[in-house]
Design a protein around this motif. Structure first.
Motif, mmCIF file in Angstrom:
data_model
loop_
_atom_site.group_PDB
_atom_site.id
_atom_site.type_symbol
_atom_site.label_atom_id
_atom_site.label_comp_id
_atom_site.label_asym_id
_atom_site.label_seq_id
_atom_site.Cartn_x
_atom_site.Cartn_y
_atom_site.Cartn_z
ATOM 1 N N ASP A 102 0.837 -1.204 0.000
ATOM 2 C CA ASP A 102 0.000 0.000 0.000
ATOM 3 C C ASP A 102 0.873 1.256 0.000
ATOM 4 N N CYS A 103 1.851 1.281 0.871
ATOM 5 C CA CYS A 103 2.748 2.447 1.006
ATOM 6 C C CYS A 103 3.508 2.721 -0.289
ATOM 7 N N TRP A 104 3.948 1.672 -0.958
ATOM 8 C CA TRP A 104 4.740 1.816 -2.177
ATOM 9 C C TRP A 104 3.879 1.944 -3.429
ATOM 10 N N ARG A 125 2.175 -11.100 -5.505
ATOM 11 C CA ARG A 125 2.528 -9.681 -5.432
ATOM 12 C C ARG A 125 4.049 -9.570 -5.427
ATOM 13 N N LEU A 126 4.526 -8.572 -6.137
ATOM 14 C CA LEU A 126 5.942 -8.223 -6.171
ATOM 15 C C LEU A 126 5.998 -6.711 -6.272
ATOM 16 N N CYS A 127 6.701 -6.084 -5.347
ATOM 17 C CA CYS A 127 6.738 -4.627 -5.341
ATOM 18 C C CYS A 127 7.985 -4.151 -4.614
ATOM 19 N N SER A 128 8.545 -3.063 -5.101
ATOM 20 C CA SER A 128 9.707 -2.463 -4.454
ATOM 21 C C SER A 128 9.437 -1.007 -4.113
ATOM 22 N N PRO A 169 13.865 0.908 -7.525
ATOM 23 C CA PRO A 169 13.189 0.115 -8.555
ATOM 24 C C PRO A 169 14.011 -1.071 -9.055
ATOM 25 N N TRP A 170 15.316 -0.997 -8.956
ATOM 26 C CA TRP A 170 16.197 -2.092 -9.374
ATOM 27 C C TRP A 170 15.937 -3.357 -8.561
ATOM 28 N N MET A 230 14.530 -9.246 -6.424
ATOM 29 C CA MET A 230 13.525 -9.925 -5.613
ATOM 30 C C MET A 230 12.853 -11.051 -6.382
ATOM 31 N N LEU A 231 12.541 -10.839 -7.653
ATOM 32 C CA LEU A 231 11.919 -11.895 -8.449
ATOM 33 C C LEU A 231 12.840 -13.107 -8.518
#
Length: 171
Positions: free
Chosen positions: A28-30, A81-84, A89-90, A95-96
């Motif tokens: 949510d924050c990102w 979900r995947l988010c940074s 952004p790198w 992470m993936l």
């Protein structure tokens, strides 16, 4: 040579499990387009940290469909979900890769034969998956909702629209 004494050492970069509530707060924050995830079955959340601060999250979940790309639900795990952090952004690519190699394989409910993920066609070309070696299965996935645990979806809903299914085969 100068030796710095420390009470304890923190790794410069680390990967570990976090609570789903914390992962949802970070999503949510990102500003993740789909927002927090709420599914009625098993989920696990993981964070990539830099100097003790989360910079990326991934959430593993049981697949919604009974079969996906020729696999039964009990053979796959979904990167739901995947988010940074927008300042990092790198970290999505890192992470993936870590998710598919470490987190997905740690799924507690069954032996994972394949990992899946979906990219929303209106917002992603899928480069993240393609550059990591994932197999594009189809570009016309998606649901209008209204199944056993979701409400009907409308064009204004973030999850509305066609998606591409990506697959990573283990073994």
């Amino acid at each position: 040579m100068v030796v710095e004494l420390r009470l304890f050492e923190l790794p410069m970069v680390g990967l570990g499990p976090i609570g789903l509530a914390e992962a949802n707060r970070l999503l949510d924050c990102w500003g993740h387009r789909l927002g927090p995830i709420h599914r009625p079955f098993t989920m696990q959340a993981f964070a990539l940290e830099k100097c003790g601060t989360p910079i990326s999250v991934a959430v593993s979940a049981s697949a919604v469909s009974a079969t996906v790309a020729g696999f039964r639900r009990q053979e796959v795990v979904e990167c739901a979900r995947l988010c940074s952090d927008p300042a990092h952004p790198w970290a999505n690519r890192v992470m993936l890769r870590l998710w598919r190699e470490a987190c997905a394989r740690a799924w507690p409910d069954w032996e994972v034969l394949a990992a899946i993920s979906y990219s929303q066609n209106a917002h992603h070309r899928g480069d993240l998956y393609r550059f990591d070696g994932w197999e594009k299965i189809r570009e016309d996935c998606g649901s209008r909702g209204g199944g056993a645990w979701s409400r009907k979806r409308y064009a204004s809903d973030a999850v509305y629209g066609s998606k591409t299914l990506w697959l990573w085969r283990y073994g």
